[in-house]
Design an enzyme around this catalytic site. Structure first.
Site, PDB file in Angstrom:
ATOM      1  N   HIS A 190       0.684  -1.202   0.262  1.00  0.00           N
ATOM      2  CA  HIS A 190       0.018  -0.036  -0.059  1.00  0.00           C
ATOM      3  C   HIS A 190       0.730   1.069   0.066  1.00  0.00           C
ATOM      4  CE1 HIS A 190      -3.269  -2.819   0.704  1.00  0.00           C
ATOM      5  NE2 HIS A 190      -3.844  -1.854  -0.028  1.00  0.00           N
ATOM      6  N   GLU A 433     -10.945 -10.981  -5.777  1.00  0.00           N
ATOM      7  CA  GLU A 433      -9.729 -10.841  -5.524  1.00  0.00           C
ATOM      8  C   GLU A 433      -9.162 -12.250  -4.792  1.00  0.00           C
ATOM      9  OE1 GLU A 433      -8.636  -7.470  -2.935  1.00  0.00           O
ATOM     10  OE2 GLU A 433     -10.626  -7.576  -1.638  1.00  0.00           O
ATOM     11  N   ASP A 457      -4.428  -8.521  -5.138  1.00  0.00           N
ATOM     12  CA  ASP A 457      -4.420  -9.536  -4.115  1.00  0.00           C
ATOM     13  C   ASP A 457      -4.679 -10.966  -4.798  1.00  0.00           C
ATOM     14  OD1 ASP A 457      -4.121  -8.800  -1.292  1.00  0.00           O
ATOM     15  OD2 ASP A 457      -6.169  -7.385  -1.749  1.00  0.00           O
ATOM     16  N   CYS A 504      -9.897  -3.040 -10.419  1.00  0.00           N
ATOM     17  CA  CYS A 504      -9.269  -1.742  -9.611  1.00  0.00           C
ATOM     18  C   CYS A 504      -8.101  -2.245  -9.221  1.00  0.00           C
ATOM     19  CB  CYS A 504     -10.321  -1.326  -8.573  1.00  0.00           C
ATOM     20  SG  CYS A 504     -10.713  -2.570  -7.563  1.00  0.00           S
TER      21      CYS A 504
HETATM   22  C1  PEP Z   1      -6.551  -5.495  -4.966  1.00  0.00           C
HETATM   23  O1  PEP Z   1      -6.271  -6.187  -4.111  1.00  0.00           O
HETATM   24  O2  PEP Z   1      -6.256  -5.503  -6.283  1.00  0.00           O
HETATM   25  C2  PEP Z   1      -7.322  -4.028  -4.775  1.00  0.00           C
HETATM   26  C3  PEP Z   1      -7.510  -3.156  -5.310  1.00  0.00           C
HETATM   27  O3  PEP Z   1      -7.336  -3.888  -3.451  1.00  0.00           O
HETATM   28  P1  PEP Z   1      -6.091  -3.256  -2.390  1.00  0.00           P
HETATM   29  O4  PEP Z   1      -4.950  -3.132  -3.204  1.00  0.00           O
HETATM   30  O5  PEP Z   1      -6.551  -2.278  -1.576  1.00  0.00           O
HETATM   31  O6  PEP Z   1      -5.942  -4.665  -1.553  1.00  0.00           O
HETATM   32 MG    MG Z   2      -7.492  -6.193  -2.216  1.00  0.00          MG
END
Ligand code: PEP
Ligand code: MG
Length: 576
Positions: A190, A433, A457, A504
């Protein structure tokens, strides 16, 4: 010193050139020594407080030079806190009871912070963080340690750190941060995502030994597109990178020029391009970069800022402001996705051996219904008059989807009976995911309105590769044929039920993936705002037929390296 080149993971595009600032968060250990007389211990406290006041005054002046009164005033508030009778009394009481001064300060601060955060008031909850900050400063001085905090940054620099947490990254002053590099971390940690959102060039996963080769103050060239850090560069190297930086700027201006128009392929197929957003500032930025909506509102950043979860009223205010900033464009609000690499301070997290396989996201929400319901209430209330969709993270089966929907039904009924205004018909989707969700996509599609592929994920769980672990970063391959097949399976399953699929995960904003995803029939792409102009440009170069051919060819390949090489060639062909 001669020029040295270090290779890490390219985490966020762009070139930074400037001095290194070594950031070392200190581990402050409270000594267990026997206390001297109360007078002596309190004299040390007085001296440390005096030094803290001087540091705060210097910081205040530095910040005033580079930012505004409001930012500088934080340090005045900290200085006032040092003289607060409550802190003085609490410390004195403990020293008189026989504690040494370090113990007295750390216990007093902990107690005061707990009292403040227990108050049902945003203002006092935020003060709890300030008291903790002040306490750490005094304790650090008492322990005779230097100030290495990010606040000390006084000239534009490249931050060099073992690791930066998402909250460290969020606190970076954009005026003074040219970019950053870390020893640990992966492409979709993140921290890396936040760097891309902020448009800060970043290299992660350099390794601990490499970090030792970067002295504080050394000149660096950091290339976030190639994952390279050059220490003590030659003049000719600096010149070369300055030119490359100019070219990148010019290219951005070129693609930005058409970013305001909706995305269509060359033969007229509509593809929606949304933004991944974590707060109001990035929502505003998303509009400027041409976002047609928000494909992922990461609400957890709201939960990580404080010492307790945000109240319903606070959430209504924040969500409403973001919806308004989007001026009628759709917003997909993802419900709380904490845990994994985002543990908030106020939930009791036992040490988990595998946090990404542990208590995370929808699992926490279904275990802590008051937490979940507060958020759902806030979303439904704020959604009145706006185009809002709700999305649950980390769904791995139908039971979780049904349970979450049952809670949503309860929340609607409660709002109804309380006579509060809310949006009753908000579409509900899930993040796909986990490999389990892909395997069940045909079943899940019947009971929700849309899917959004979370490839960060999905890659991690499919390939069994921790997304934050630099030792296995090479194996984190979102273009792995196994992942591509799961993407196809998900899109096909949703279309068979007349539903749509977006994406996303970070893959949606990668140029080397976009032609494949268009070819697989992905309906919506959501990415960091800054990636939108290039994505729209690229989609305009493609026809549906050509994209379908590219997807078919990519899916026939056996390894991620083959897919990457093939896509490299395709991008050259398309001129991207
Ligand atoms: C993902 O896992 O691709 C996602 C968009 O969620 P995050 O990166 O916040 O886990
Ligand atoms: Mg995720």
């Amino acid at each position: 010193m001669s020029e040295r080149k270090l290779q890490g993971i390219a985490a966020s595009e762009g070139i930074a050139i400037g001095p290194a600032f070594r950031y070392q968060p200190l581990h402050l250990e409270v000594p267990q020594r026997k206390a001297a007389s109360p007078e002596e211990e309190l004299a040390r406290f007085e001296a440390a407080s005096e030094q803290a006041r001087e540091e705060l005054a210097t910081l205040r002046d530095l910040v005033l030079e580079r930012a505004d009164e409001e930012s500088a005033a934080i340090f005045d508030a900290h200085a006032m806190m040092l003289s607060d009778p409550m802190l003085q009394d609490e410390v004195k009481k403990r020293v008189e009871a026989g504690r040494n001064i370090e113990q007295a300060v750390s216990e007093a601060v902990k107690d005061i912070a707990a009292q403040l955060s227990a108050m049902e008031d945003e203002y006092f909850a935020a003060r709890a963080l300030d008291v903790q900050d002040v306490g750490r400063r005094v304790l650090r001085i008492l322990l005779g340690l230097p100030d290495t905090s990010l606040d000390k940054l006084s000239q534009p620099s490249i931050i060099v750190a073992q690791d930066l947490t998402p909250s460290d990254t969020a606190r970076l002053d954009p005026q003074l941060t040219l970019g950053f590099c870390t020893a640990v971390g992966g492409l979709t940690s993140h921290t890396a995502i936040l760097a891309r959102t902020l448009g800060l060039p970043a290299v992660v996963g350099l390794g601990v030994e490499a970090l030792d080769q970067i002295p504080d103050g050394a000149t660096l060239v950091l290339d976030g597109s190639e994952g390279v850090v050059i220490v003590d560069p030659r003049q000719s190297t600096v010149k070369r990178y300055e030119k490359a930086r100019e070219r990148q700027k010019a290219r951005l201006a070129e693609v930005q020029a058409v970013a305001g128009e909706d995305a269509y392929t060359a033969d007229g197929r509509r593809v929606e391009i949304g933004a991944n957003v974590g707060d109001l500032d990035s929502a505003r930025e998303a509009v400027q970069f041409g976002a047609e909506g928000i494909g992922l509102l990461r609400t957890e950043f709201l939960y990580l800022q404080d010492t307790r979860p945000p109240s319903e009223e606070k959430q209504v205010g924040v969500y409403r402001a973001i919806f308004e900033a989007m001026e009628g464009r759709p917003v997909i609000v993802r419900t709380l996705d904490i845990g994994g690499d985002k543990p908030p301070s106020y939930l009791e997290f036992a040490d988990e051996l595998n946090p990404f396989l542990g208590w995370r996201a929808i699992r926490i929400c279904l275990d802590d219904l008051p937490l979940f319901k507060t958020q759902l209430r806030a979303i439904l209330r704020a959604a009145v008059g706006h185009r809002v969709l709700i999305m649950y993270p980390m769904i791995s089966g139908l039971d979780e989807l049904r349970q979450a929907n049952a809670v949503l039904d309860e929340v609607r009924a409660e709002l109804e009976s309380e006579g509060l205004e809310y949006a009753p018909d908000v579409p509900v989707g899930i993040m796909v995911e986990t490999p389990a969700a892909v395997a069940l996509a045909d079943v899940l599609a019947k009971e929700c309105d849309f899917f959004s592929l979370g490839t960060n994920d999905l890659t991690q769980y499919t390939l069994a590769v921790d997304r934050t672990n630099e030792r296995v970063a090479k194996l984190f391959q979102p273009l792995h044929p196994a992942v591509l097949r799961l993407i196809k399976q998900t899109i096909d399953a949703s279309h068979a039920e007349g539903k749509w699929t977006g994406m996303c995960g970070e893959l949606a904003g990668m140029k080397k993936a976009i032609p494949i995803l268009v070819g697989l029939g992905l309906d919506e792409f959501s990415m960091v705002p800054r990636a939108i102009p290039e994505a729209k440009w690229l989609i305009r170069q493609l026809t549906s037929d050509r994209a379908a051919e590219i997807a078919e060819q990519a899916l026939s390949l056996g390894t991620a390296a083959e897919v990457e090489a093939y896509m490299h060639q395709i991008l050259e062909e398309l001129g991207g």
